[in-house]
Scaffold this active site. Structure first.
Site, short mmCIF file in Angstrom:
data_model
loop_
_atom_site.label_atom_id
_atom_site.label_comp_id
_atom_site.label_asym_id
_atom_site.label_seq_id
_atom_site.Cartn_x
_atom_site.Cartn_y
_atom_site.Cartn_z
N ASP A 308 8.91 1.31 25.07
CA ASP A 308 9.83 2.01 25.96
C ASP A 308 11.25 1.73 25.44
O ASP A 308 11.45 1.02 24.44
CB ASP A 308 9.61 1.59 27.42
CG ASP A 308 10.15 2.64 28.39
OD1 ASP A 308 10.98 3.46 27.99
OD2 ASP A 308 9.75 2.61 29.57
C1 BGC Z 1 11.50 5.27 30.67
C2 BGC Z 1 10.33 6.00 30.07
C3 BGC Z 1 10.82 7.20 29.30
C4 BGC Z 1 11.80 6.73 28.23
C5 BGC Z 1 12.32 7.84 27.35
C6 BGC Z 1 12.57 4.97 29.62
O1 BGC Z 1 13.72 4.43 30.17
O2 BGC Z 1 11.05 4.06 31.25
O3 BGC Z 1 9.42 6.38 31.09
O4 BGC Z 1 9.75 7.88 28.73
O5 BGC Z 1 12.89 6.11 28.87
O6 BGC Z 1 13.20 8.64 28.01
#
Ligand code: BGC
Length: 747
Positions: A308
């Protein structure tokens, strides 16, 4: 060259609209992955494992891009040619037009395929979590929690196929969805992104969504790769704050958090995103036991594991288990990470290259990850067709059929929680007063992951769409409006009270500001005081109140519940769902949504439906904790369904249980009913849950008609995780309960 024919058009319509089968997405193509791997330098391999934010290759500074957005050609070449990066994600602050997406992706792919040594295409990823939200004009569907309230996985599958279609039309082949975290922590800011608190419901909805995204073959130019997220244990943080510690015993991890991912692996999901938080003090991004032993050895997942946002950096900066960034990179890659969502610089690539050269990360670990990344690109058909809009047409983007499907989902999701004195539906000759901070705003009904990340910037609203107020005005002749209060500020608006006084019925639209992740953390689950006070003020006027709730998660409304004749939970129905809400209010739609979560009554009694017997009210003495405002699975209709003739039989070998129940529509309106099958294991070697959802089905039942609902449940499905962490169905007595009827069975 565009190739388009009537046959193709028919094919598109059929593939999008027809439910698809489970897929393993094993398509292999002519590209020789071994050959490419054997020819790649370490730097190129490390590049493939790097995922950059779009900002890094755009004109302007990261998080402060020039508008309108433009790619920066020197930065692009640094990323793609010099660093050989494998992936790009995200959007520079807000949604773009289809044309702009096409320009971005075609430019990126052109450089990757013609100016790099091996011509490996980039894989672009985006968060299209309830429709193609980052595509201006893309169809927004109700948020996943609302989709779960339909108890209709076919609808979710179809919505996902449409989302895939619009995402691929942008040129983007990878969607960071679905969220398979089971919402066991009601305070969490991301409850609306989940399919609720029940494992079985989350599994059914999650698998249907993956099938919709990927179809039989993700290289289909109208499909995308799904990304099951966030593995593992993200949704049960102890404090309820996003990305904080979860304490999860192995039995609970396996019972509540693993099954959705296991089902998604079986459904062929091509990728997984890792939990940003830590479980029992070990950040998951550095936990080899979860990332390798569980995910790879036990689940046999062969897709790509992406971090993430900045989560390798966080091992050093926030989790404090890595004294330096270099240690963090080593920990994460050795634990089993394939791709790092960096996302704003090249430190990860530089450090990983050093670590490989120093022998701190084995080449075999790198090869394993790069192979997975190349295979995913191959499975998506990117080597043959890195940019599908060059070769295919996408005439159905934002088409009436897509928008109508979004409306249909909202119509089946909206949940009628309370309705006394026949307040709803409201007849069209009534004078209606609409009020509240949710009433006249598109951003509020769209929620986060709208046209921006948090979804709070109304400059991107499509003003041709209906707010709740617009939609109600379209259904009723006499509608007055004053907002009356803000989300967290009481305005003591005299005009509002005067208009309320002159109406026949008040529709009070209350709820919470869209938010997700850290910005969505809250200190209390209570609905904001200003809104509570405003509803109390309105109640003094003696007019019937219909409370409409637009919420990220179920906010406590205990003080105003008795003051409202009707309560309608709209979730975040999206810009296409406000019409459905107005149609529920006027009776055009007979509501059939049921709660996918327990609606709590007290902010300190957050007990879920499948709690233990010790959580029941009045066990032995004193106050038990389980006293929700509305139970999981609760949801009223404008007709009455009567359940009768419950029959339960098991096969002689104890392999399965067959269940049938008659449901009669006793009222004078047709209506859909979700029949939920709960099973209680009466005595077990680990304290059993009072009940668990084990099956459901939803059907239309015409007025006066009786339908027989039939279910077959494998007894394996009644298993729980025992003290030695194994699934077991213990012999003994079980109670099957459906719609207030119960039958016992002994296994
Ligand atoms: C979120 C994810 C997301 C990623 C990309 C993160 O902050 O937790 O769910 O897919 O950002 O945008």
């Amino acid at each position: 060259m565009k190739s388009f024919s009537n046959y193709l058009y028919l094919f598109i319509v059929v593939t999008v609209l027809v439910a698809c089968n489970q897929s393993k997405n094993q398509k292999e193509t002519s590209v020789d992955i071994d050959q490419i791997l054997s020819e790649m330098s370490v730097k190129e391999k490390v590049g493939q494992m790097t995922q950059l934010n779009l900002d890094v290759i755009s004109v302007g500074e990261v998080f402060d891009l020039e508008e309108p957005h433009k790619l920066d050609s020197a930065k692009l070449r640094k990323a793609i040619v010099e660093y050989g990066i494998g992936s790009i994600l995200n959007v520079g602050g807000h949604a773009y037009t289809l044309e702009h997406w096409n320009e971005i992706i075609s430019t990126v792919q052109n450089i990757a395929t013609t100016e790099t040594n091996h011509g490996v295409p980039i894989i672009y990823g985006i968060d299209a979590i309830h429709g193609a939200n980052y595509l201006l004009g893309g169809t927004l569907f109700p948020q996943p929690l609302a989709q779960a309230a339909t108890f209709n996985p076919d609808m979710a599958r179809k919505a996902a196929a449409m989302t895939a279609y619009e995402t691929r039309a942008s040129g983007i082949p990878w969607n960071f969805s679905p969220v398979l975290d089971v919402a066991r922590q009601p305070l969490w800011s991301r409850v609306f992104e989940t399919y609720g608190e029940d494992v079985y419901l989350c599994k059914r909805m999650g698998v249907a969504t993956i099938e919709g995204y990927q179809g039989d073959d993700a290289s289909d130019p109208y499909r995308v790769a799904s990304c099951m997220k966030h593995f593992l244990g993200y949704s049960w943080s102890f404090t309820g704050k996003d990305r904080t510690t979860a304490y999860i015993p192995e039995t609970q991890l396996r019972e509540y958090f693993l099954p959705t991912f296991e089902a998604a692996v079986d459904a062929g999901s091509l990728s997984v995103m890792i939990n940003s938080g830590d479980v029992n003090g070990i950040p998951v991004h550095a936990d080899k036991r979860i990332l390798t032993d569980l995910l790879r050895t036990e689940l046999e997942f062969d897709g790509v594991a992406v971090t993430d946002w900045e989560d390798i950096i966080k091992l050093h900066q926030f989790h404090k288990i890595a004294p330096t960034l270099k240690d963090a990179v080593k920990m994460a890659i050795n634990a089993g990470i394939d791709m790092s969502m960096v996302p704003n610089d090249y430190e990860f690539s530089d450090l990983l290259l050093e670590l490989v050269n120093e022998g701190e990360v084995p080449m075999s670990r790198i090869d394993e990850s790069v192979r997975r990344i190349l295979v995913m690109k191959q499975r998506l058909g990117l080597f043959e067709d890195p940019f599908t809009p060059d070769n295919y047409e996408y005439p159905l983007v934002a088409s009436d059929s897509f928008i109508n499907h979004s409306y249909q989902i909202a119509g089946e999701a909206i949940t009628l929680l309370k309705n006394v004195n026949g307040t709803l539906p409201i007849s069209q000759d009534k004078k209606v007063f609409v009020t509240g901070p949710m009433a006249n705003s598109l951003t509020m009904i769209n929620g986060s992951w709208g046209r921006t990340w948090q979804g709070t910037d109304d400059q991107w609203d499509d003003t041709s769409k209906h707010t709740i107020l617009d939609a109600i005005q379209a259904n009723f002749a006499e509608v007055s409006f004053e907002q009356g209060c803000e989300i967290n500020k009481l305005t003591q608006d005299k005009k509002a009270y005067n208009k309320a006084r002159n109406s026949d019925v008040i529709i009070a639209c209350m709820g919470e500001y869209p938010s997700t992740e850290k910005p969505g953390d809250i200190h209390s689950l209570n609905l904001e005081e200003a809104q509570i006070e405003y509803v109390k003020g309105l109640a003094k006027l003696g007019k019937p109140i219909v409370l409409v709730l637009v919420e990220n998660r179920a906010r406590v409304i205990r003080e105003i519940e008795p003051l409202c004749e009707s309560i309608v939970l709209a979730y975040q129905p999206s810009e296409n769902g406000s019409d459905a809400l107005a149609d529920v209010i006027s009776g055009e739609i007979n509501p059939s949504g049921k709660l996918p979560v327990t609606y709590p009554k007290y902010t300190n009694s957050l007990i879920l439906y499948d709690h233990k017997y010790t959580d029941q009210l009045n066990v032995d003495f004193g106050l038990g904790a389980f006293e929700p405002q509305f139970e999981f699975g609760h949801g009223l209709s404008y007709t009455n369904f009567e359940y009768s003739n419950l029959k339960v039989n098991k096969t002689d070998d104890n392999e399965s249980i067959s269940i049938s129940v008659n449901v009669t529509n006793k009222g004078n309106r047709d209506g859909k009913e979700s029949v939920l099958v709960f099973v209680s294991d009466l005595y077990a070697s680990i304290t059993p849950s009072v009940k668990r959802l084990r099956a459901f089905d939803k059907q239309m039942i015409n007025a006066g008609e009786t339908l027989v609902f039939e279910f077959v449940i494998d007894t394996d499905e009644l298993a729980f995780v025992s003290s030695d962490n194994q699934w077991v169905t213990e012999p003994g007595d079980y109670t099957i309960s459906i719609g207030g009827l119960t039958e016992n069975i002994t296994l």
